[in-house]
Scaffold this active site. Structure first.
Site, PDB file in Angstrom:
ATOM      1  N   ASP A   1      -9.754  -9.686   8.779  1.00  0.00           N
ATOM      2  CA  ASP A   1      -8.953  -8.438   8.491  1.00  0.00           C
ATOM      3  C   ASP A   1     -10.071  -7.316   8.939  1.00  0.00           C
ATOM      4  O   ASP A   1      -9.515  -6.407   9.182  1.00  0.00           O
ATOM      5  CB  ASP A   1      -8.623  -8.208   7.166  1.00  0.00           C
ATOM      6  CG  ASP A   1      -7.739  -7.223   6.689  1.00  0.00           C
ATOM      7  OD1 ASP A   1      -6.800  -6.831   7.623  1.00  0.00           O
ATOM      8  OD2 ASP A   1      -7.872  -6.552   5.605  1.00  0.00           O
TER       9      ASP A   1
ATOM     10  N   CYS B   1       0.621  -8.016  11.517  1.00  0.00           N
ATOM     11  CA  CYS B   1       0.844  -8.063  12.998  1.00  0.00           C
ATOM     12  C   CYS B   1       0.059  -9.521  13.500  1.00  0.00           C
ATOM     13  O   CYS B   1      -0.023  -9.604  14.832  1.00  0.00           O
ATOM     14  CB  CYS B   1       0.442  -6.870  13.816  1.00  0.00           C
ATOM     15  SG  CYS B   1       1.445  -5.527  13.444  1.00  0.00           S
TER      16      CYS B   1
ATOM     17  N   HIS C   1     -10.930  -2.318  11.271  1.00  0.00           N
ATOM     18  CA  HIS C   1      -9.566  -3.413  10.908  1.00  0.00           C
ATOM     19  C   HIS C   1      -9.654  -4.276  11.748  1.00  0.00           C
ATOM     20  O   HIS C   1      -8.429  -4.644  12.718  1.00  0.00           O
ATOM     21  CB  HIS C   1      -8.411  -2.512  10.741  1.00  0.00           C
ATOM     22  CG  HIS C   1      -7.445  -3.017  10.034  1.00  0.00           C
ATOM     23  ND1 HIS C   1      -5.982  -2.605  10.127  1.00  0.00           N
ATOM     24  CD2 HIS C   1      -7.344  -4.012   9.139  1.00  0.00           C
ATOM     25  CE1 HIS C   1      -5.341  -3.272   9.417  1.00  0.00           C
ATOM     26  NE2 HIS C   1      -5.920  -4.259   8.520  1.00  0.00           N
TER      27      HIS C   1
ATOM     28  N   LYS D   1      -9.548  -2.384   1.522  1.00  0.00           N
ATOM     29  CA  LYS D   1      -9.517  -1.122   2.474  1.00  0.00           C
ATOM     30  C   LYS D   1     -10.223   0.153   1.972  1.00  0.00           C
ATOM     31  O   LYS D   1     -10.696   0.977   2.937  1.00  0.00           O
ATOM     32  CB  LYS D   1      -7.866  -0.980   2.523  1.00  0.00           C
ATOM     33  CG  LYS D   1      -7.194  -2.220   2.835  1.00  0.00           C
ATOM     34  CD  LYS D   1      -7.421  -2.491   4.329  1.00  0.00           C
ATOM     35  CE  LYS D   1      -7.192  -3.852   4.657  1.00  0.00           C
ATOM     36  NZ  LYS D   1      -5.779  -4.336   5.348  1.00  0.00           N
TER      37      LYS D   1
ATOM     38  N   ARG E   1       1.992 -12.133  -1.005  1.00  0.00           N
ATOM     39  CA  ARG E   1       0.569 -12.502  -0.284  1.00  0.00           C
ATOM     40  C   ARG E   1       0.018 -13.759  -0.788  1.00  0.00           C
ATOM     41  O   ARG E   1       0.253 -14.215  -1.885  1.00  0.00           O
ATOM     42  CB  ARG E   1      -0.311 -11.192  -0.496  1.00  0.00           C
ATOM     43  CG  ARG E   1       0.217  -9.881   0.051  1.00  0.00           C
ATOM     44  CD  ARG E   1      -0.633  -9.813   1.310  1.00  0.00           C
ATOM     45  NE  ARG E   1      -0.162  -8.724   1.942  1.00  0.00           N
ATOM     46  CZ  ARG E   1      -0.598  -8.436   3.288  1.00  0.00           C
ATOM     47  NH1 ARG E   1      -1.762  -8.752   3.582  1.00  0.00           N
ATOM     48  NH2 ARG E   1      -0.198  -7.237   3.967  1.00  0.00           N
TER      49      ARG E   1
ATOM     50  N   TYR F   1      -1.542  -3.234  -6.800  1.00  0.00           N
ATOM     51  CA  TYR F   1      -1.129  -4.092  -5.464  1.00  0.00           C
ATOM     52  C   TYR F   1      -2.514  -4.298  -4.744  1.00  0.00           C
ATOM     53  O   TYR F   1      -3.290  -3.136  -4.743  1.00  0.00           O
ATOM     54  CB  TYR F   1      -0.220  -3.459  -4.654  1.00  0.00           C
ATOM     55  CG  TYR F   1      -0.239  -4.151  -3.137  1.00  0.00           C
ATOM     56  CD1 TYR F   1       0.269  -5.132  -3.044  1.00  0.00           C
ATOM     57  CD2 TYR F   1      -0.730  -3.301  -2.307  1.00  0.00           C
ATOM     58  CE1 TYR F   1       0.303  -5.938  -1.882  1.00  0.00           C
ATOM     59  CE2 TYR F   1      -1.049  -3.893  -0.827  1.00  0.00           C
ATOM     60  CZ  TYR F   1      -0.294  -5.359  -0.740  1.00  0.00           C
ATOM     61  OH  TYR F   1      -0.436  -5.814   0.404  1.00  0.00           O
TER      62      TYR F   1
ATOM     63  N   ARG G   1       0.872  -1.031  -0.140  1.00  0.00           N
ATOM     64  CA  ARG G   1      -0.042  -0.036   0.047  1.00  0.00           C
ATOM     65  C   ARG G   1       0.814   1.285   0.035  1.00  0.00           C
ATOM     66  O   ARG G   1       2.058   1.181   0.482  1.00  0.00           O
ATOM     67  CB  ARG G   1      -0.973   0.081   1.102  1.00  0.00           C
ATOM     68  CG  ARG G   1      -2.143  -0.674   1.121  1.00  0.00           C
ATOM     69  CD  ARG G   1      -3.042  -0.822   2.262  1.00  0.00           C
ATOM     70  NE  ARG G   1      -2.358  -1.450   3.313  1.00  0.00           N
ATOM     71  CZ  ARG G   1      -1.700  -0.753   4.590  1.00  0.00           C
ATOM     72  NH1 ARG G   1      -1.881   0.444   4.421  1.00  0.00           N
ATOM     73  NH2 ARG G   1      -1.455  -1.449   5.431  1.00  0.00           N
TER      74      ARG G   1
ATOM     75  N   SER H   1      -1.712  -3.932   9.968  1.00  0.00           N
ATOM     76  CA  SER H   1      -1.543  -5.009   9.056  1.00  0.00           C
ATOM     77  C   SER H   1      -0.021  -5.599   9.393  1.00  0.00           C
ATOM     78  O   SER H   1       0.906  -5.188   9.737  1.00  0.00           O
ATOM     79  CB  SER H   1      -1.118  -4.144   7.618  1.00  0.00           C
ATOM     80  OG  SER H   1      -2.223  -3.281   7.216  1.00  0.00           O
TER      81      SER H   1
HETATM   82  O1  SAT Z   1      -2.745  -4.753   1.088  1.00  0.00           O
HETATM   83  S1  SAT Z   1      -3.933  -4.815   2.029  1.00  0.00           S
HETATM   84  O2  SAT Z   1      -4.275  -3.469   2.579  1.00  0.00           O
HETATM   85  O3  SAT Z   1      -4.863  -5.392   1.349  1.00  0.00           O
HETATM   86  C1  SAT Z   1      -3.453  -5.872   3.296  1.00  0.00           C
HETATM   87  C2  SAT Z   1      -2.926  -5.013   4.671  1.00  0.00           C
HETATM   88  O4  SAT Z   1      -1.993  -4.267   4.480  1.00  0.00           O
HETATM   89  O5  SAT Z   1      -3.459  -5.068   5.612  1.00  0.00           O
HETATM   90 MN    MN Z   2      -5.248  -5.363   6.993  1.00  0.00          MN
END
Ligand code: SAT
Ligand code: MN
Length: 580
Positions: free
Chosen positions: A276, A251, A227, A207, A365, A198, A70, A249
């Site tokens: 998530d 963690c 989140h 998000k 991922r 991405y 991101r 993210s």
């Molecule tokens: O890249 S994402 O935002 O989908 C995953 C994350 O950072 O929690």
């Molecule tokens: Mn996330």
């Protein structure tokens, strides 16, 4: 396919006029469509086939090397007034943002296909769900949206019934990082994303919609978009509790959501509802209930193995999309922390040369449908959602924060959430390991001014009769040599059990200025190799260090000036005083 919804049809026509795609394809969400998109992407090289004998229907996507996370500095919330976006967001005036985006989108889909992706966030027939349509020139987005959301015909039918949907326009452009923007227009229920393929920048249901736009919508409509993972914990007696936990993210949300009880925790069961995002609503009985708006997982791959997360390890052996992992000699996906095997090709497709650089990208991922999770809870499809017993906040902190503590009441819990700090991870572009404030783990995702958001959280004290208890956990405490003090992973169930005991009023606790802490005897530590000194470190509140911490929190709040709710300031002052 076309649609009976005129607003939708008109918007698609306008976008097609502007972006000039060669073809428009409506996605119906079927298996056949998924297969055919995969087939096309294998031909263009967008996807690479992995070993189909050991990993049936698994594919690898290698993204542009400059497009792997991101981009928070290029993500904007575009409201009429800058103060409504707040210091927690980058802001641009909607007219300026539209002008800029229009010029980028102008003709950008020439020679490409535009996919029309109707999707529903949440069970199709849940009153808590919300729909959207993403228009994109990326088939990678289309196949990922198929796994991550309820995408296609049924979603379109709901949109046609309701007439309301979030508009998401996305183009990978030419992947130039200098022409990359992720724009949100909450007041128009609109998202525009350009120049990145991405996940978090391009799968707009995730998000962008389910957190940034939804958090704003939720503030207007009286609910919360968070989140948070969502997990069911069942005791040996069959009692069930639902916990919602917010961590930044990368963690460990996915690992906690799929936790496998260690042998010592005989009879306990854990099932995943989400890993998530959670949407929380007060039901007619005044209870806080949650749904997971997603239907798949977009998880961090490195570190996934049979010890850390056997469920995830098993579910990504088939029907999974891998992004930016390495490959071994057997053409199987490979990542750091997988096994003893060796990679031969790194995430960029280069021969591994022993330079010591990770072979899989640290933010590589997997994408899989949630149905593949061995501990998937069917309740994830229940339109009514699940009642929440406890809300857990946490971050990645080497020092200071104890293993677990409980807020004294709801308002105090909101202060604890608003004070969360965590070390940055590879999920976002930028430096890793820097501690920053990440309130409610929503720093990159709250679609409006944090101060107003904290006020919205506080308002739930009056909205709900039965509010969950609020806790804070920290799995990441380290000693002076950088060793983790707490074993984490499956053993985290021991902490969740204490949380449940507290929710059931089964145990007393230590009253400290920062909240209630476990008395050591109330944590089940049977069979854990944890010396008393370590346990003491994990459960101690260092008053001097906490005073400093709370002062930093106070300074942080001043960035939000007069908009910070008085109740929050009062809570903060109260704690500062007791630490004196
Ligand atoms: O890249 S994402 O935002 O989908 C995953 C994350 O950072 O929690
Ligand atoms: Mn996330």
């Amino acid at each position: 396919m076309t649609t009976s919804n005129q607003a939708l049809q008109q918007w698609i026509d306008e976008v097609a006029n502007m972006t000039q795609p060669d073809r428009i394809v409506w996605c119906d969400g079927s298996e056949a469509e998924y297969r055919s998109l995969v087939g096309e992407m294998l031909e263009t090289g967008d996807l690479i086939e992995l070993n189909q004998e050991t990993h049936p229907n698994c594919y690898l996507h290698r993204s542009d090397p400059h497009d792997v996370a991101r981009v928070e500095h290029l993500t904007f919330v575009c409201t009429e007034h800058a103060e409504d976006a707040g210091p927690n967001n980058n802001w641009m005036h909607p007219s300026e943002a539209h002008a800029q985006m229009d010029s980028l989108f102008d003709g950008c889909m020439q020679g490409r296909t535009m996919y029309v992706i109707p999707y529903c966030m949440g069970p199709i027939d849940s009153p808590y769900s919300r729909c959207g349509v993403e228009l994109t020139d990326s088939p990678y987005v289309a196949i990922n949206m198929k796994l991550m959301t309820r995408m296609g015909q049924a979603a379109l039918e709901r949109i046609e019934r309701e007439g309301k949907f979030v508009r998401g326009l996305h183009s990978i452009g030419d992947l130039n990082p200098d022409q990359r923007f992720i724009m949100h227009f909450p007041q128009e229920l609109q998202i525009q994303s350009f120049g990145s393929g991405y996940g978090g920048n391009a799968l707009l249901g995730k998000k962008c919609h389910a957190l940034r736009i939804a958090s704003w919508q939720a503030s207007q409509e009286g609910w919360l978009a968070e989140h948070m993972l969502l997990v069911e914990v069942e005791s040996p007696q069959g009692d069930k509790h639902y916990l919602a936990a917010a961590f930044p993210s990368a963690c460990g949300k996915t690992n906690l959501a799929m936790l496998i009880p260690p042998e010592s925790q005989d009879g306990w069961k854990v099932r995943t509802l989400g890993d998530d995002i959670a949407w929380l609503h007060v039901d007619d009985a005044g209870q806080l209930r949650a749904i997971n708006p997603e239907s798949g997982y977009f998880g961090v791959v490195p570190g996934t193995n049979v010890q850390t997360n056997r469920n995830a390890f098993d579910m990504i052996k088939h029907d999974a999309i891998f992004t930016n992992v390495a490959v071994n000699a057997n053409n199987e996906p490979w990542w750091e922390g997988k096994d003893d095997d060796q990679p031969v090709t790194d995430w960029q497709g280069r021969a591994v040369n022993g330079s010591g650089e990770p072979a899989a990208h640290p933010n590589s991922r997997f994408t899989v449908s949630a149905q593949q999770n061995p501990c998937y809870s069917e309740l994830a499809d229940d339109p009514a959602g699940v009642p929440i017993s406890a809300i857990i906040f946490g971050g990645r902190r080497r020092e200071l924060a104890p293993l677990v503590y409980e807020a004294k009441d709801w308002n105090h819990g909101v202060l604890i959430g608003a004070s969360v700090a965590s070390e940055t991870t590879a999920a976002a572009a930028g430096k890793v390991g820097v501690t920053r404030r990440d309130p409610m783990a929503m720093k990159p995702f709250c679609g409006y001014n944090f101060a107003d958001y904290w006020g919205h959280w506080l308002s739930f004290a009056a909205r709900a009769d039965e509010l969950p208890k609020i806790f804070h956990v920290n799995w990441f405490r380290q000693d002076a040599d950088g060793r983790f003090l707490w074993p984490g992973f499956g053993e985290n169930l021991r902490v969740m059990r204490w949380i449940i005991d507290r929710c059931e009023n089964q145990v007393e606790a230590e009253d400290t200025p920062i909240g209630y802490l476990p008395r050591p005897a109330d944590l089940d530590l049977d069979g854990l190799d944890l010396d008393p000194d370590t346990l003491k470190q994990l459960l101690t509140v260092d008053h001097a260090a906490w005073r400093e911490e709370m002062q930093t929190v106070g300074e942080y709040f001043t960035e939000y000036e007069h908009r910070v709710p008085e109740l929050l300031t009062a809570e903060h002052q109260k704690i500062l005083k007791t630490l004196k």
